[in-house]
Scaffold this motif. Structure first.
Motif, PDB file in Angstrom:
ATOM      1  N   LEU A   1      44.173  42.206  34.845  1.00  0.00           N
ATOM      2  CA  LEU A   1      43.319  42.505  33.689  1.00  0.00           C
ATOM      3  C   LEU A   1      42.552  41.274  33.236  1.00  0.00           C
ATOM      4  N   THR A   2      43.229  40.132  33.183  1.00  0.00           N
ATOM      5  CA  THR A   2      42.559  38.903  32.749  1.00  0.00           C
ATOM      6  C   THR A   2      41.483  38.499  33.741  1.00  0.00           C
ATOM      7  N   GLY A   3      41.802  38.589  35.032  1.00  0.00           N
ATOM      8  CA  GLY A   3      40.813  38.235  36.041  1.00  0.00           C
ATOM      9  C   GLY A   3      39.609  39.144  36.002  1.00  0.00           C
ATOM     10  N   ALA A   4      39.844  40.451  35.923  1.00  0.00           N
ATOM     11  CA  ALA A   4      38.723  41.392  35.904  1.00  0.00           C
ATOM     12  C   ALA A   4      37.882  41.231  34.646  1.00  0.00           C
ATOM     13  N   GLN A   5      38.534  40.993  33.516  1.00  0.00           N
ATOM     14  CA  GLN A   5      37.800  40.790  32.265  1.00  0.00           C
ATOM     15  C   GLN A   5      36.910  39.554  32.351  1.00  0.00           C
ATOM     16  N   SER A   6      37.326  38.589  33.173  1.00  0.00           N
ATOM     17  CA  SER A   6      36.554  37.358  33.343  1.00  0.00           C
ATOM     18  C   SER A   6      35.505  37.477  34.444  1.00  0.00           C
ATOM     19  N   GLY A   7      35.374  38.650  35.021  1.00  0.00           N
ATOM     20  CA  GLY A   7      34.331  38.870  36.011  1.00  0.00           C
ATOM     21  C   GLY A   7      34.766  38.791  37.455  1.00  0.00           C
ATOM     22  N   ALA A   8      36.051  38.598  37.714  1.00  0.00           N
ATOM     23  CA  ALA A   8      36.538  38.491  39.092  1.00  0.00           C
ATOM     24  C   ALA A   8      36.756  39.881  39.703  1.00  0.00           C
TER      25      ALA A   8
ATOM     26  N   GLU B   1      39.549  50.890  34.150  1.00  0.00           N
ATOM     27  CA  GLU B   1      38.298  50.774  33.402  1.00  0.00           C
ATOM     28  C   GLU B   1      37.527  49.509  33.765  1.00  0.00           C
ATOM     29  N   ARG B   2      38.230  48.486  34.238  1.00  0.00           N
ATOM     30  CA  ARG B   2      37.596  47.218  34.594  1.00  0.00           C
ATOM     31  C   ARG B   2      37.355  47.079  36.091  1.00  0.00           C
ATOM     32  N   GLY B   3      37.541  48.147  36.834  1.00  0.00           N
ATOM     33  CA  GLY B   3      37.215  48.127  38.247  1.00  0.00           C
ATOM     34  C   GLY B   3      38.262  47.495  39.138  1.00  0.00           C
ATOM     35  N   VAL B   4      39.479  47.298  38.658  1.00  0.00           N
ATOM     36  CA  VAL B   4      40.545  46.745  39.498  1.00  0.00           C
ATOM     37  C   VAL B   4      40.949  47.781  40.542  1.00  0.00           C
ATOM     38  N   ALA B   5      41.059  47.362  41.790  1.00  0.00           N
ATOM     39  CA  ALA B   5      41.542  48.238  42.852  1.00  0.00           C
ATOM     40  C   ALA B   5      43.067  48.252  42.827  1.00  0.00           C
ATOM     41  N   LEU B   6      43.666  49.432  42.776  1.00  0.00           N
ATOM     42  CA  LEU B   6      45.121  49.584  42.667  1.00  0.00           C
ATOM     43  C   LEU B   6      45.643  50.342  43.873  1.00  0.00           C
ATOM     44  N   HIS B   7      46.596  49.747  44.591  1.00  0.00           N
ATOM     45  CA  HIS B   7      47.117  50.378  45.803  1.00  0.00           C
ATOM     46  C   HIS B   7      48.642  50.330  45.810  1.00  0.00           C
TER      47      HIS B   7
ATOM     48  N   HIS C   1      48.533  36.131  32.734  1.00  0.00           N
ATOM     49  CA  HIS C   1      47.315  35.806  31.985  1.00  0.00           C
ATOM     50  C   HIS C   1      46.840  34.391  32.298  1.00  0.00           C
ATOM     51  N   ARG C   2      47.745  33.425  32.226  1.00  0.00           N
ATOM     52  CA  ARG C   2      47.363  32.026  32.424  1.00  0.00           C
ATOM     53  C   ARG C   2      46.942  31.756  33.874  1.00  0.00           C
ATOM     54  N   ALA C   3      47.588  32.419  34.825  1.00  0.00           N
ATOM     55  CA  ALA C   3      47.199  32.229  36.229  1.00  0.00           C
ATOM     56  C   ALA C   3      45.765  32.693  36.457  1.00  0.00           C
ATOM     57  N   ALA C   4      45.433  33.868  35.938  1.00  0.00           N
ATOM     58  CA  ALA C   4      44.075  34.379  36.128  1.00  0.00           C
ATOM     59  C   ALA C   4      43.052  33.525  35.391  1.00  0.00           C
ATOM     60  N   LEU C   5      43.394  33.047  34.205  1.00  0.00           N
ATOM     61  CA  LEU C   5      42.486  32.152  33.486  1.00  0.00           C
ATOM     62  C   LEU C   5      42.235  30.880  34.285  1.00  0.00           C
ATOM     63  N   ALA C   6      43.292  30.338  34.879  1.00  0.00           N
ATOM     64  CA  ALA C   6      43.133  29.111  35.652  1.00  0.00           C
ATOM     65  C   ALA C   6      42.237  29.342  36.871  1.00  0.00           C
TER      66      ALA C   6
ATOM     67  N   THR D   1      39.889  31.747  37.346  1.00  0.00           N
ATOM     68  CA  THR D   1      38.495  32.026  36.990  1.00  0.00           C
ATOM     69  C   THR D   1      37.833  30.809  36.357  1.00  0.00           C
ATOM     70  N   ARG D   2      38.615  29.981  35.680  1.00  0.00           N
ATOM     71  CA  ARG D   2      38.070  28.731  35.138  1.00  0.00           C
ATOM     72  C   ARG D   2      37.660  27.809  36.269  1.00  0.00           C
ATOM     73  N   GLN D   3      38.478  27.751  37.288  1.00  0.00           N
ATOM     74  CA  GLN D   3      38.164  26.924  38.457  1.00  0.00           C
ATOM     75  C   GLN D   3      36.897  27.421  39.133  1.00  0.00           C
ATOM     76  N   GLN D   4      36.753  28.751  39.215  1.00  0.00           N
ATOM     77  CA  GLN D   4      35.551  29.318  39.809  1.00  0.00           C
ATOM     78  C   GLN D   4      34.311  28.902  39.020  1.00  0.00           C
ATOM     79  N   GLY D   5      34.412  28.944  37.701  1.00  0.00           N
ATOM     80  CA  GLY D   5      33.282  28.561  36.863  1.00  0.00           C
ATOM     81  C   GLY D   5      32.906  27.107  37.040  1.00  0.00           C
ATOM     82  N   GLU D   6      33.926  26.244  37.190  1.00  0.00           N
ATOM     83  CA  GLU D   6      33.656  24.815  37.380  1.00  0.00           C
ATOM     84  C   GLU D   6      32.977  24.568  38.720  1.00  0.00           C
ATOM     85  N   GLU D   7      33.399  25.327  39.755  1.00  0.00           N
ATOM     86  CA  GLU D   7      32.805  25.145  41.078  1.00  0.00           C
ATOM     87  C   GLU D   7      31.357  25.631  41.121  1.00  0.00           C
ATOM     88  N   GLU D   8      31.084  26.680  40.344  1.00  0.00           N
ATOM     89  CA  GLU D   8      29.725  27.207  40.324  1.00  0.00           C
ATOM     90  C   GLU D   8      28.793  26.326  39.475  1.00  0.00           C
TER      91      GLU D   8
END
Length: 548
Positions: free
Chosen positions: A23-30, A208-214, A534-539, A541-548
């Motif tokens: 949820l945290t990752g998808a909310q952040s755009g991942a 609702e956030r487009g996460v694929a669930l299998h 939550h913290r893992a996904a924040l870390a 997606t934060r790393q992704q933002g820094e790389e971009e």
């Protein structure tokens, strides 16, 4: 590597740790996928009481409950007993509040504070609180799941866990509706509560956030290239699939309940039952080994919250012989060892579970094991013992029964003089409600959770009405282990040299309890799952933002 599909984040496991990361990752755009080995989504947390435990929080404050960080910190200090890693302890203490607000205000989970439920050790331990530190999901309409309604776990045990709230249990103590009536109301309304409600709410939010669930999708290997985790190999009915994880993989596979060798080695239990799904087999250890991670015990086995319970002959759950967790403390019942003696506050499961594990070489090993629940017909008629509700007979073979205590001792092998003396002494204590041996019924938590509020002493009533019954106890695991993968403050897995493994994270009970050490309070396991997912996904997606 030729990838069959590509995502930013791959979550292995669909309990609260995996879904919180998703949820945290998808909310952040991942772009996120959740891969669940079992045939249904939700993990062990879906079968739990669904409580989250933390210090001061916005839901309690909005309900007018006062608390302080200083008081909560004092209570945590007592529970940790020096085993917690200070930096990780501070993360739990300081960031659980933020994580909860994120999931209520940003993700939209409808949570509520549990009114009137005290900390386990209130008021004996400094900083403990009378209420306000437990939160739970509000009843959740299952029809919101749509086609996924049968794909999300609810309790298969026919009890109230999935269809009643903690608030309703507390309300019953104050004269509110009987919990069985509440259960029927939620079933009629198509509502899920507790852990099942929380899992359902998270699954809907993920969709609702487009996460694929299998489901039915077992991760059998991590793909490691140049020392970095790049993806996973997933196996389903169609074969093996290589799935890329551009930002990282979160291992949220739970404990190792169904790996008898790991339970024996880490939890010091030669035998144990489990109420967890049979997919909980310690997969995170085998997967992470390919990246150089090793399992790490965070405390002594006797400090792990392993429950007590019993076998139910003839009942099969998930294709396995059934064992049920048991919360002690019902009136007209006690727990004794082979000498027929009580040895703990047998209204308070943390005390009882710790003392059954006591090893004494002079007494030939485990001094209080085997142990039995001893009760009379009044206990069965008034309170029942699941799967038997009040007034119903127990399943054949579940209990040993006899018309007298003497006959019961003969059938069980319990010392006769010891058993008779113990029952006589306990019955005397019931007259004024004071247990002079172990303080049974003294603490608020067991009075509320297992006592009868209609009695002057909720946990105390004599064992006097024949026939008498004995149920042999078992140790029962519920996914909360002694060992896990070591992590840092963001949930990133640490190798034996103390270095973070690039692209690999762990959450929930797959992560070692280094933030908590030796103590426990109901709701901690779920809160840890939410926090580190939550913290893992924040870390990531934060790393992704820094790389971009």
């Amino acid at each position: 590597m030729d990838w069959d599909s590509s995502f930013d984040i791959v979550c292995v496991g669909s309990g609260i740790g995996g879904l919180s990361a998703a949820l945290t990752g998808a909310q952040s755009g991942a772009r996120v996928v959740v891969l669940e080995k079992f045939v249904q989504l939700g993990g062990v947390s879906a079968l739990s009481s669904g409580q989250l435990w933390l210090g001061p929080n916005h839901l309690a404050e909005e309900a007018g409950m006062t608390d302080s960080m200083a008081a909560a910190n004092a209570y945590l200090g007592h529970l940790h007993q020096g085993f917690a890693v200070p930096a990780l302890r501070d993360v739990y203490f300081e960031h659980s509040r933020q994580a909860l607000r994120y999931f209520t205000d940003v993700i939209g989970l409808e949570m509520q504070v549990v009114r009137g439920l005290p900390d386990y050790y209130y008021p004996l331990v400094d900083g403990s609180a009378a209420q306000g530190r437990y939160v739970e999901i509000k009843p959740f309409a299952a029809d919101r799941l749509g086609d996924l309604a049968h794909d999300v776990l609810a309790s298969p045990y026919g009890d109230g866990y999935s269809y009643t709230t903690s608030n309703e249990w507390i309300d019953m103590q104050d004269g509110g509706a009987f919990i069985g009536d509440r259960l029927a109301q939620h079933l009629a309304a198509g509502e899920r509560c507790a852990g099942a409600g929380l899992a359902a709410a998270q699954v809907v939010a993920a969709v609702e956030r487009g996460v694929a669930l299998h489901a039915s999708s077992e991760v059998v290997r991590l793909v490691v290239e140049d020392g970095e985790v790049r993806g996973v190999i997933m196996r389903d009915a169609l074969g093996d699939h290589a799935i890329q994880a551009r930002l990282g993989v979160v291992l949220a596979t739970g404990g190792y309940d169904w790996r008898a060798d790991l339970v024996r080695a880490f939890d010091a239990l030669p035998q144990a039952g489990s109420m967890a799904p049979p997919s909980i087999t310690g997969d995170h250890f085998a997967l992470a080994a390919a990246a150089g991670a090793l399992p790490l015990p965070a405390r002594a086995p006797s400090q792990t919250p392993i429950f007590l319970g019993y076998a139910v002959p003839g009942e099969n759950i998930y294709g396995q012989a059934s064992t049920r967790m048991w919360l002690p403390g019902a009136p007209h019942s006690i727990v004794v060892n082979r000498k027929g003696q009580r040895f703990a506050d047998d209204s308070f499961y943390p005390d009882l579970a710790t003392r059954v594990a006591r090893f004494d070489g002079q007494e030939g090993g485990l001094a209080n094991w085997p142990a039995w629940i001893i009760f009379d017909q009044d206990m069965l008629d008034k309170y029942g013992l699941l799967p038997a509700w009040p007034g119903q007979p127990l399943p054949d073979g579940m209990a040993i029964s006899a018309p007298t205590l003497e006959a019961l001792a003969g059938k069980t092998g319990i010392d006769l003089p010891g058993l008779c003396a113990t029952v006589e002494s306990f019955n005397d204590f019931c007259a004024d409600g004071v247990d002079h041996d172990f303080g049974r019924g003294k603490m608020p938590w067991p009075r509320i959770m297992t006592g009868d509020p209609r009695l002057p002493y909720p946990n105390m009533a004599p064992i006097a009405r024949a026939p008498f019954h004995a149920v042999p106890l078992m140790r029962v695991t519920m996914g909360v282990p002694t060992a896990g993968l070591p992590i840092d403050m963001d949930g990133q897995v640490i190798d034996p040299h103390g270095k973070p493994i690039c692209g690999l994270y762990a959450a929930g009970n797959a992560a070692a309890w280094l933030d908590w050490g030796g103590g426990y309070n109901s709701g901690i396991a779920n809160m840890r799952g939410m926090l580190y997912g939550h913290r893992a996904a924040l870390a990531m997606t934060r790393q992704q933002g820094e790389e971009e």
